[in-house]
Write a protein that holds these residues in place. Structure first.
Motif, PDB file in Angstrom:
ATOM      1  N   VAL A   1     -20.320  15.733  -3.738  1.00 37.18           N
ATOM      2  CA  VAL A   1     -20.201  14.722  -2.831  1.00 37.18           C
ATOM      3  C   VAL A   1     -18.725  14.289  -2.298  1.00 37.18           C
ATOM      4  CG1 VAL A   1     -21.170  12.618  -2.116  1.00 37.18           C
ATOM      5  CG2 VAL A   1     -22.741  14.259  -3.146  1.00 37.18           C
ATOM      6  N   ALA A   2     -18.105  14.123  -3.443  1.00 36.77           N
ATOM      7  CA  ALA A   2     -16.710  13.475  -3.363  1.00 36.77           C
ATOM      8  C   ALA A   2     -15.804  14.604  -2.628  1.00 36.77           C
ATOM      9  CB  ALA A   2     -16.092  13.157  -4.744  1.00 36.77           C
ATOM     10  N   ARG A   3     -15.952  15.840  -2.874  1.00 39.74           N
ATOM     11  CA  ARG A   3     -14.867  16.976  -2.456  1.00 39.74           C
ATOM     12  C   ARG A   3     -15.480  17.203  -0.943  1.00 39.74           C
ATOM     13  NH1 ARG A   3     -16.500  21.805  -5.406  1.00 39.74           N
ATOM     14  NH2 ARG A   3     -15.546  20.557  -6.809  1.00 39.74           N
ATOM     15  N   GLU A   4     -16.838  17.044  -0.647  1.00 42.42           N
ATOM     16  CA  GLU A   4     -17.492  17.322   0.777  1.00 42.42           C
ATOM     17  C   GLU A   4     -16.779  16.237   1.749  1.00 42.42           C
ATOM     18  OE1 GLU A   4     -21.571  16.854   0.584  1.00 42.42           O
ATOM     19  OE2 GLU A   4     -21.801  19.007  -0.521  1.00 42.42           O
ATOM     20  N   ASN A   5     -16.492  14.743   0.952  1.00 40.38           N
ATOM     21  CA  ASN A   5     -16.020  13.952   1.897  1.00 40.38           C
ATOM     22  C   ASN A   5     -14.544  13.575   1.754  1.00 40.38           C
ATOM     23  OD1 ASN A   5     -18.334  12.111   2.895  1.00 40.38           O
ATOM     24  ND2 ASN A   5     -19.148  13.128   1.042  1.00 40.38           N
ATOM     25  N   GLU A   6     -13.743  14.519   1.173  1.00 36.02           N
ATOM     26  CA  GLU A   6     -12.381  14.625   0.771  1.00 36.02           C
ATOM     27  C   GLU A   6     -12.049  13.322   0.057  1.00 36.02           C
ATOM     28  OE1 GLU A   6     -10.874  15.630   4.799  1.00 36.02           O
ATOM     29  OE2 GLU A   6     -11.570  17.719   4.692  1.00 36.02           O
ATOM     30  N   HIS A   7     -12.739  13.032  -0.798  1.00 33.64           N
ATOM     31  CA  HIS A   7     -12.431  11.907  -1.784  1.00 33.64           C
ATOM     32  C   HIS A   7     -11.946  12.518  -3.145  1.00 33.64           C
ATOM     33  CE1 HIS A   7     -13.367   9.068   1.273  1.00 33.64           C
ATOM     34  NE2 HIS A   7     -14.633   9.198   1.141  1.00 33.64           N
ATOM     35  N   PRO A   8     -10.826  11.822  -3.759  1.00 29.96           N
ATOM     36  CA  PRO A   8     -10.556  12.459  -5.201  1.00 29.96           C
ATOM     37  C   PRO A   8     -11.468  11.839  -6.447  1.00 29.96           C
ATOM     38  CG  PRO A   8      -9.193  10.671  -4.698  1.00 29.96           C
ATOM     39  CD  PRO A   8     -10.077  10.899  -3.368  1.00 29.96           C
TER      40      PRO A   8
ATOM     41  N   PHE B   1     -17.911   3.883  -0.846  1.00 31.53           N
ATOM     42  CA  PHE B   1     -18.451   5.321  -1.026  1.00 31.53           C
ATOM     43  C   PHE B   1     -19.035   5.190  -2.385  1.00 31.53           C
ATOM     44  CE2 PHE B   1     -17.585   9.438  -2.569  1.00 31.53           C
ATOM     45  CZ  PHE B   1     -18.333  10.223  -1.451  1.00 31.53           C
ATOM     46  N   VAL B   2     -18.230   4.826  -3.424  1.00 24.28           N
ATOM     47  CA  VAL B   2     -18.583   4.931  -4.664  1.00 24.28           C
ATOM     48  C   VAL B   2     -20.097   4.202  -5.042  1.00 24.28           C
ATOM     49  CG1 VAL B   2     -18.038   4.303  -7.037  1.00 24.28           C
ATOM     50  CG2 VAL B   2     -16.410   4.948  -5.441  1.00 24.28           C
ATOM     51  N   VAL B   3     -19.988   3.135  -4.154  1.00 25.94           N
ATOM     52  CA  VAL B   3     -21.210   2.270  -4.448  1.00 25.94           C
ATOM     53  C   VAL B   3     -22.632   3.037  -3.949  1.00 25.94           C
ATOM     54  CG1 VAL B   3     -22.823   0.320  -3.817  1.00 25.94           C
ATOM     55  CG2 VAL B   3     -20.101  -0.073  -4.337  1.00 25.94           C
ATOM     56  N   GLU B   4     -22.039   3.646  -2.895  1.00 28.61           N
ATOM     57  CA  GLU B   4     -23.571   4.475  -2.322  1.00 28.61           C
ATOM     58  C   GLU B   4     -23.703   5.826  -2.956  1.00 28.61           C
ATOM     59  OE1 GLU B   4     -24.523   6.605   1.877  1.00 28.61           O
ATOM     60  OE2 GLU B   4     -23.433   4.527   2.050  1.00 28.61           O
ATOM     61  N   LEU B   5     -22.855   6.398  -3.408  1.00 26.79           N
ATOM     62  CA  LEU B   5     -22.828   7.459  -4.494  1.00 26.79           C
ATOM     63  C   LEU B   5     -23.429   7.276  -5.542  1.00 26.79           C
ATOM     64  CD1 LEU B   5     -20.393  10.190  -5.087  1.00 26.79           C
ATOM     65  CD2 LEU B   5     -21.142   8.830  -7.054  1.00 26.79           C
ATOM     66  N   VAL B   6     -23.319   6.118  -6.218  1.00 19.96           N
ATOM     67  CA  VAL B   6     -23.865   5.631  -7.540  1.00 19.96           C
ATOM     68  C   VAL B   6     -25.288   5.260  -7.161  1.00 19.96           C
ATOM     69  CG1 VAL B   6     -23.880   4.011  -9.454  1.00 19.96           C
ATOM     70  CG2 VAL B   6     -21.753   5.101  -8.691  1.00 19.96           C
TER      71      VAL B   6
ATOM     72  N   LEU C   1     -17.791   7.635 -14.582  1.00 18.98           N
ATOM     73  CA  LEU C   1     -16.606   8.025 -13.377  1.00 18.98           C
ATOM     74  C   LEU C   1     -15.181   7.417 -13.826  1.00 18.98           C
ATOM     75  CD1 LEU C   1     -18.485   6.292 -10.375  1.00 18.98           C
ATOM     76  CD2 LEU C   1     -18.253   8.754 -10.944  1.00 18.98           C
ATOM     77  N   LEU C   2     -14.419   7.996 -13.108  1.00 18.96           N
ATOM     78  CA  LEU C   2     -12.894   7.818 -13.428  1.00 18.96           C
ATOM     79  C   LEU C   2     -12.343   7.029 -12.276  1.00 18.96           C
ATOM     80  CD1 LEU C   2     -11.869  11.024 -14.914  1.00 18.96           C
ATOM     81  CD2 LEU C   2     -12.578   8.942 -16.072  1.00 18.96           C
ATOM     82  N   ASN C   3     -11.627   5.991 -12.344  1.00 23.25           N
ATOM     83  CA  ASN C   3     -10.968   5.217 -11.238  1.00 23.25           C
ATOM     84  C   ASN C   3      -9.794   6.099 -10.475  1.00 23.25           C
ATOM     85  OD1 ASN C   3     -10.699   2.931  -9.613  1.00 23.25           O
ATOM     86  ND2 ASN C   3      -9.048   2.343 -10.675  1.00 23.25           N
ATOM     87  N   ASP C   4      -9.676   5.779  -9.168  1.00 25.82           N
ATOM     88  CA  ASP C   4      -8.272   6.273  -8.612  1.00 25.82           C
ATOM     89  C   ASP C   4      -8.157   5.259  -7.645  1.00 25.82           C
ATOM     90  OD1 ASP C   4      -9.438   6.977  -6.025  1.00 25.82           O
ATOM     91  OD2 ASP C   4     -11.004   8.218  -7.156  1.00 25.82           O
ATOM     92  N   ASP C   5      -6.828   5.465  -6.788  1.00 24.31           N
ATOM     93  CA  ASP C   5      -6.576   4.342  -5.778  1.00 24.31           C
ATOM     94  C   ASP C   5      -7.050   4.871  -4.374  1.00 24.31           C
ATOM     95  OD1 ASP C   5      -5.203   3.082  -7.714  1.00 24.31           O
ATOM     96  OD2 ASP C   5      -3.403   4.251  -7.346  1.00 24.31           O
TER      97      ASP C   5
END
Ligand code: TYC
Length: 106
Positions: free
Chosen positions: A91-98, A42-47, A32-36
């Motif tokens: 999942v990121a795109r569906e939730n509009e996260h980069p 969200f990241v925790v749940e996805l992982v 995974l790559l970081n972003d701001d």
């Protein structure tokens, strides 16, 4: 098939079976790559969901990415690793996260 190897011990002759060589598939690291912008929760749940991690393990992965810029979610054969990356991106795109994910050879 393995070839037996002859072993000479003094006058004795022993035959040693070599351990069978089973081909291992090449493995790939899903990172995974970081972003701001992507929320930590969200990241925790996805992982947890995509990589079958406990809450504590997922928090560790998320914090590693947050602090170092990248972190490993798991190591898999190529086809599985690609599927995990696709799931993360979907999942990121569906939730509009980069959030970004990629794989690299282990
Ligand atoms: N840096 C993000 C934040 O402060 C959290 C984050 C962690 C984002 C890991 C992406 O892969 C990531 N909200």
């Amino acid at each position: 098939m393995s070839n037996p190897t002859e072993i000479h011990r003094g006058d004795e002759l022993a035959i040693k079976e070599e351990s069978p060589k089973v081909a291992q598939p090449p493995l790939f690291r899903v990172i995974l790559l970081n972003d701001d912008f992507t929320p930590m929760d969200f990241v925790v749940e996805l992982v947890q969901r995509i990589f079958s991690k406990s809450h504590d393990q997922a928090v560790k992965v998320m914090l590693e990415v947050h602090e170092k810029g990248v972190g490993t979610c798991g190591i898999y054969p190529h086809e599985i690793a690609e599927m995990k990356v696709r799931q993360v991106l979907n999942v990121a795109r569906e939730n509009e996260h980069p959030l970004q994910s990629t794989l690299e050879p282990e």
